[in-house]
Design a protein around this motif. Structure first.
Motif, mmCIF file in Angstrom:
data_model
loop_
_atom_site.group_PDB
_atom_site.id
_atom_site.type_symbol
_atom_site.label_atom_id
_atom_site.label_comp_id
_atom_site.label_asym_id
_atom_site.label_seq_id
_atom_site.Cartn_x
_atom_site.Cartn_y
_atom_site.Cartn_z
ATOM 1 N N THR A 5 0.829 -1.203 0.000
ATOM 2 C CA THR A 5 0.000 0.000 0.000
ATOM 3 C C THR A 5 0.865 1.255 0.000
ATOM 4 O OG1 THR A 5 -0.041 0.285 2.369
ATOM 5 C CG2 THR A 5 -1.662 -1.220 1.435
ATOM 6 N N GLY A 6 0.253 2.344 -0.460
ATOM 7 C CA GLY A 6 0.953 3.632 -0.475
ATOM 8 C C GLY A 6 1.423 4.027 0.904
ATOM 9 N N LEU A 7 0.533 3.806 1.877
ATOM 10 C CA LEU A 7 0.853 4.158 3.260
ATOM 11 C C LEU A 7 2.076 3.388 3.726
ATOM 12 C CD1 LEU A 7 -0.139 5.644 5.817
ATOM 13 C CD2 LEU A 7 -1.384 3.572 6.398
ATOM 14 N N VAL A 8 2.076 2.099 3.380
ATOM 15 C CA VAL A 8 3.180 1.255 3.826
ATOM 16 C C VAL A 8 4.458 1.616 3.091
ATOM 17 C CG1 VAL A 8 4.004 -1.117 3.896
ATOM 18 C CG2 VAL A 8 1.672 -0.601 4.566
ATOM 19 N N VAL A 9 4.316 1.985 1.809
ATOM 20 C CA VAL A 9 5.506 2.421 1.069
ATOM 21 C C VAL A 9 6.145 3.592 1.805
ATOM 22 C CG1 VAL A 9 6.305 3.551 -1.026
ATOM 23 C CG2 VAL A 9 4.783 1.572 -1.181
ATOM 24 N N ALA A 10 5.294 4.554 2.237
ATOM 25 C CA ALA A 10 5.813 5.714 2.955
ATOM 26 C C ALA A 10 6.523 5.281 4.236
ATOM 27 C CB ALA A 10 4.666 6.673 3.280
ATOM 28 N N LEU A 11 5.905 4.340 4.952
ATOM 29 C CA LEU A 11 6.524 3.861 6.190
ATOM 30 C C LEU A 11 7.847 3.164 5.921
ATOM 31 C CD1 LEU A 11 3.442 2.473 8.139
ATOM 32 C CD2 LEU A 11 4.988 4.282 8.891
ATOM 33 N N MET A 12 7.853 2.379 4.833
ATOM 34 C CA MET A 12 9.086 1.667 4.489
ATOM 35 C C MET A 12 10.207 2.641 4.186
ATOM 36 S SD MET A 12 7.626 -1.324 2.086
ATOM 37 C CE MET A 12 9.212 -1.636 1.326
ATOM 38 N N LEU A 13 9.828 3.741 3.514
ATOM 39 C CA LEU A 13 10.847 4.726 3.174
ATOM 40 C C LEU A 13 11.435 5.326 4.448
ATOM 41 C CD1 LEU A 13 9.167 6.491 0.136
ATOM 42 C CD2 LEU A 13 11.170 5.008 0.109
ATOM 43 N N LEU A 256 -6.953 1.097 1.204
ATOM 44 C CA LEU A 256 -8.069 1.466 2.064
ATOM 45 C C LEU A 256 -7.458 2.200 3.243
ATOM 46 C CD1 LEU A 256 -11.034 1.187 2.985
ATOM 47 C CD2 LEU A 256 -10.391 -1.013 3.982
ATOM 48 N N ILE A 257 -7.833 3.457 3.388
ATOM 49 C CA ILE A 257 -7.234 4.263 4.462
ATOM 50 C C ILE A 257 -8.369 4.784 5.335
ATOM 51 C CG2 ILE A 257 -5.812 6.281 5.000
ATOM 52 C CD1 ILE A 257 -4.739 5.929 2.019
ATOM 53 N N LYS A 289 -23.761 7.962 1.633
ATOM 54 C CA LYS A 289 -23.241 8.618 0.436
ATOM 55 C C LYS A 289 -23.031 7.555 -0.632
ATOM 56 C CE LYS A 289 -19.228 11.277 -1.246
ATOM 57 N NZ LYS A 289 -17.950 11.917 -0.897
ATOM 58 N N ALA A 290 -23.372 7.884 -1.868
ATOM 59 C CA ALA A 290 -23.055 7.011 -3.008
ATOM 60 C C ALA A 290 -22.244 7.846 -3.984
ATOM 61 C CB ALA A 290 -24.327 6.492 -3.666
ATOM 62 N N THR A 291 -21.139 7.282 -4.453
ATOM 63 C CA THR A 291 -20.290 8.066 -5.346
ATOM 64 C C THR A 291 -19.646 7.192 -6.420
ATOM 65 O OG1 THR A 291 -18.302 9.469 -5.473
ATOM 66 C CG2 THR A 291 -18.371 7.868 -3.679
ATOM 67 N N GLY A 292 -19.476 7.773 -7.587
ATOM 68 C CA GLY A 292 -18.757 7.107 -8.670
ATOM 69 C C GLY A 292 -17.293 7.500 -8.720
ATOM 70 N N ASP A 293 -16.844 8.304 -7.745
ATOM 71 C CA ASP A 293 -15.443 8.756 -7.731
ATOM 72 C C ASP A 293 -14.499 7.608 -7.377
ATOM 73 O OD1 ASP A 293 -16.461 11.247 -8.159
ATOM 74 O OD2 ASP A 293 -16.076 12.002 -6.121
ATOM 75 N N ASN A 294 -13.289 7.700 -7.872
ATOM 76 C CA ASN A 294 -12.213 6.803 -7.460
ATOM 77 C C ASN A 294 -10.939 7.625 -7.316
ATOM 78 O OD1 ASN A 294 -10.654 4.615 -6.838
ATOM 79 N ND2 ASN A 294 -10.502 3.842 -8.925
ATOM 80 N N PRO A 295 -10.396 7.759 -6.110
ATOM 81 C CA PRO A 295 -10.849 7.172 -4.847
ATOM 82 C C PRO A 295 -12.218 7.677 -4.415
ATOM 83 C CG PRO A 295 -8.686 8.230 -4.610
ATOM 84 C CD PRO A 295 -9.188 8.590 -5.941
ATOM 85 N N ALA A 296 -12.926 6.823 -3.699
ATOM 86 C CA ALA A 296 -14.181 7.216 -3.074
ATOM 87 C C ALA A 296 -13.861 7.666 -1.651
ATOM 88 C CB ALA A 296 -15.136 6.029 -3.044
ATOM 89 N N VAL A 297 -14.363 8.845 -1.310
ATOM 90 C CA VAL A 297 -13.989 9.437 -0.019
ATOM 91 C C VAL A 297 -15.241 9.740 0.780
ATOM 92 C CG1 VAL A 297 -12.920 11.464 1.064
ATOM 93 C CG2 VAL A 297 -11.869 10.431 -0.959
ATOM 94 N N TYR A 298 -15.204 9.425 2.067
ATOM 95 C CA TYR A 298 -16.309 9.788 2.958
ATOM 96 C C TYR A 298 -15.733 10.530 4.158
ATOM 97 C CZ TYR A 298 -20.261 9.614 6.093
ATOM 98 O OH TYR A 298 -21.275 9.981 6.944
ATOM 99 N N ASP A 299 -16.252 11.726 4.402
ATOM 100 C CA ASP A 299 -15.814 12.511 5.558
ATOM 101 C C ASP A 299 -16.717 12.199 6.745
ATOM 102 O OD1 ASP A 299 -13.551 13.937 4.561
ATOM 103 O OD2 ASP A 299 -14.938 15.057 3.278
ATOM 104 N N ILE A 300 -16.102 11.704 7.801
ATOM 105 C CA ILE A 300 -16.848 11.258 8.978
ATOM 106 C C ILE A 300 -17.313 12.469 9.782
ATOM 107 C CG2 ILE A 300 -16.573 10.058 11.193
ATOM 108 C CD1 ILE A 300 -14.564 8.200 9.664
#
Ligand SMILES: [Zn+2]
Ligand SMILES: [Zn+2]
Length: 330
Positions: A5-13, A256-257, A289-300
């Protein structure tokens, strides 16, 4: 999702260290000729390996199929793993003579468990959950609508389990509900709305590897993608039990973040013209919320109680992320 994952790539760096979390695709529910499957354990394991799964749990009815020899023969450490398991298959008959099928999988099992029995459906469930937990394996309750055996109330009453099947690939398990009985996904929202945190598994429950047809229980229909530090049985079972996975019948996620403020679902696009819709779902199954976006984002907002996502593609395939309880409960 085959990459880090992108997050993990950042951590690995940052850390450059080993033990990084990666995503592993697997199926937790499969039969062999050691119960009512049509193929030997070796052929079953090879099917999953050849179809680019990272792990498979062999879960014969009331039988622990040995896996050490298979793992040696397949010789793919870090790439493919056969995990020991059993489908503890119990029955209960009520005073009217009606029979109930009560099946639970034990994932990462070291010794066979006989069905525990009990004086009611919930007691049989609880006794078997307790028996599985006592071995250190992880329990998942299977196909609640098979034979219309398990209700939402049963799933609510049973304690000390974290997993149940929201999708089972067998053609006769009534995932969708009907005749006034809720489907497995609607049951999930009822449980979550009552504050019972359970995670939803998708599995094959495969029996037939020789002939393929919609009325047979074939492999490849439902799976989980687990985020774990290593491809070993303990790490996979622990990640499942803490809900660090998503379930799928065909939609793949790139990442998934989830933070306290936002849920971000990055969908792996396929090479065709497939389109995706992401539904963020809260209390009582309400679509927030229903969205066709990718990434799909939901603000809690913090008022949702819980939020989970179901991603559907334009050909009917789905993925489900695990519920996240928001500030209202945490
Ligand atoms: Zn079963
Ligand atoms: Zn089964």
């Amino acid at each position: 999702m085959r990459t880090v994952t992108g997050l993990v790539v950042a951590l690995m760096l940052i850390t450059g260290g080993p033990g990084r979390a990666e995503w592993y695709k697997g199926n937790t529910h499969t039969h062999t000729i050691n119960s009512d499957g049509d193929s030997a354990p070796d052929a079953v394991a090879r099917w999953y390996k050849e179809h680019r799964y990272n792990f498979v749990v062999l879960s014969d009815h009331n039988y622990l199929t040995p896996v050490d020899g298979l793992n040696k023969a397949l010789a793919a450490p870090g790439k493919f793993l056969v995990v020991g398991g059993e489908e503890v298959s119990d029955r209960f008959r009520d005073k009217s003579g009606r029979g109930f099928s009560i099946h639970l999988n034990a994932v990462n099992l070291g010794r066979v468990i006989p069905p525990a029995g009990g004086g009611s459906v919930t007691e049989v469930l609880q006794n078997n959950v307790d028996a599985i937990n006592a071995t250190g394996a992880v329990a998942h309750i299977n196909h609640p609508n098979f034979g219309w055996s398990l209700t939402f109330e049963d799933l609510l009453a049973v304690k000390n389990y974290n997993l149940y099947e929201i999708y089972n690939g067998h053609p006769a398990v009534n995932n969708a509900g009907g005749g006034g009985v809720p489907g497995t996904e609607a049951m999930w929202d009822s449980l979550l709305t009552r504050g019972k945190l359970v995670f939803g598994i998708a599995s094959d429950d495969a029996h037939s590897f020789k002939k393929f047809s919609p009325d047979l229980s074939n492999p490849g229909r439902g799976w989980v993608v687990v985020r774990a530090n290593a491809l070993d049985s303990d790490a996979i079972a622990r990640a499942l039990d803490r809900g660090d996975f998503y379930s799928s019948t065909g939609v793949e996620l790139e990442d998934l973040i989830i933070t306290d403020k936002r849920i971000t679902v990055k969908i792996e696009p396929d090479r065709s013209s497939t389109r995706f819709t992401t539904f963020f779902i809260g209390t009582g199954g309400t679509v927030l919320k229903a969205t066709g976006d990718n990434p799909a984002v939901y603000d809690i907002t913090g008022k949702e109680l819980y939020v989970r996502a179901r991603i559907e593609d334009s050909n009917g395939r789905k993925a489900w992320t695990q519920p996240f309880y928001t500030g209202a409960r945490r």
